[in-house]
Scaffold this active site. Sequence first.
Site, short mmCIF file in Angstrom:
data_model
loop_
_atom_site.label_atom_id
_atom_site.label_comp_id
_atom_site.label_asym_id
_atom_site.label_seq_id
_atom_site.Cartn_x
_atom_site.Cartn_y
_atom_site.Cartn_z
N GLY A 41 2.18 -11.56 -14.09
CA GLY A 41 1.45 -10.89 -15.15
C GLY A 41 -0.05 -10.87 -14.98
O GLY A 41 -0.79 -10.78 -15.97
N HIS A 139 1.95 0.34 -8.20
CA HIS A 139 2.74 0.04 -7.00
C HIS A 139 1.80 -0.44 -5.89
O HIS A 139 0.76 0.19 -5.65
CB HIS A 139 3.50 1.29 -6.56
CG HIS A 139 4.32 1.05 -5.33
ND1 HIS A 139 5.52 0.37 -5.37
CD2 HIS A 139 4.12 1.40 -4.04
CE1 HIS A 139 6.01 0.29 -4.15
NE2 HIS A 139 5.19 0.91 -3.31
C1 GRF Z 1 1.85 -5.95 -8.37
O1 GRF Z 1 1.35 -5.90 -7.06
C2 GRF Z 1 2.74 -4.78 -8.66
O2 GRF Z 1 2.30 -3.59 -8.10
C3 GRF Z 1 4.01 -5.22 -8.00
O3 GRF Z 1 4.13 -6.58 -8.34
C4 GRF Z 1 2.82 -7.11 -8.55
C5 GRF Z 1 2.79 -7.69 -9.93
O4 GRF Z 1 1.79 -8.64 -10.07
N1 GRF Z 1 5.12 -4.42 -8.39
P1 GRF Z 1 1.47 -9.32 -11.47
O5 GRF Z 1 2.80 -9.77 -12.09
O6 GRF Z 1 0.76 -8.33 -12.33
O7 GRF Z 1 0.61 -10.49 -11.13
#
Ligand code: GRF
EC number: 2.1.2.2
Length: 231
Positions: A41, A139
């Site tokens: 998160g 992404h």
């Molecule tokens: C991000 O890099 C997102 O694009 C990918 O997972 C990661 C999530 O990171 N799908 P976080 O949970 O916001 O730290």
Amino acid sequence: MAARTPARPDRTDGSGSSDPADGSAAPDRTARLVVLVSGSGTNLQALIDAIAADPDYGARIVAVGADRDGIAGLERAERAGIPTFVVRVKDHADRAGWDEALTRATAAFAPDLVVSAGFMKIVGAAFLARFGGRLVNTHPALLPSFPGAHGVRDALAYGVKVTGCTVHFVDDGVDSGPVIAQSVVEVREDDTEDALHERIKDVERRLLVDVVGRLSRDGYRIEGRKVRIPA
Ligand code: GRF
């Protein structure tokens, strides 16, 4: 197809948030965000911090949803005093049932925009019918290259010299919807997946905060594959 889809509550298509289902009266004209998470998160945290730091950001997070319990993303929401909900696949007879439950849980907070920020599930037909054109995903690769759950690993394995992140609207494919914005990150000779992902996430958080703020403040149009945000 040209669809006007402003994120502001004064939307003209009748699906806006003039009657919030969580019982709160909209005190201002900020866009209502529901953020969906599955893990650490940090993108959610970046949005929380940006909103707290800037009274003119143009959006507020009305709820955080997850597909699993016990994740740091939910703790971040709770620390910030944001309502949370969890809709787990295993609590439903099938994937369609889960998708309908996620749709209901999200719709209860009457969001103008739904932000998938590290949400590691593909939403289904019910969710897209309700929130299509208002569902933003981030992404960790430069789409259309390296879609799917392992965008960082796949880019590294391919041997690209630059990769990055993409913020896009979600359609019924895998990471295939209209691109809103992208940022580039250089791949280093000795990169590992974790090291590269951390550098991407650093850029990704800033891009997401910028995009969500602009969509919320300025509105937007989706014209085929092109996303137009008024300057
Ligand atoms: C991000 O890099 C997102 O694009 C990918 O997972 C990661 C999530 O990171 N799908 P976080 O949970 O916001 O730290």
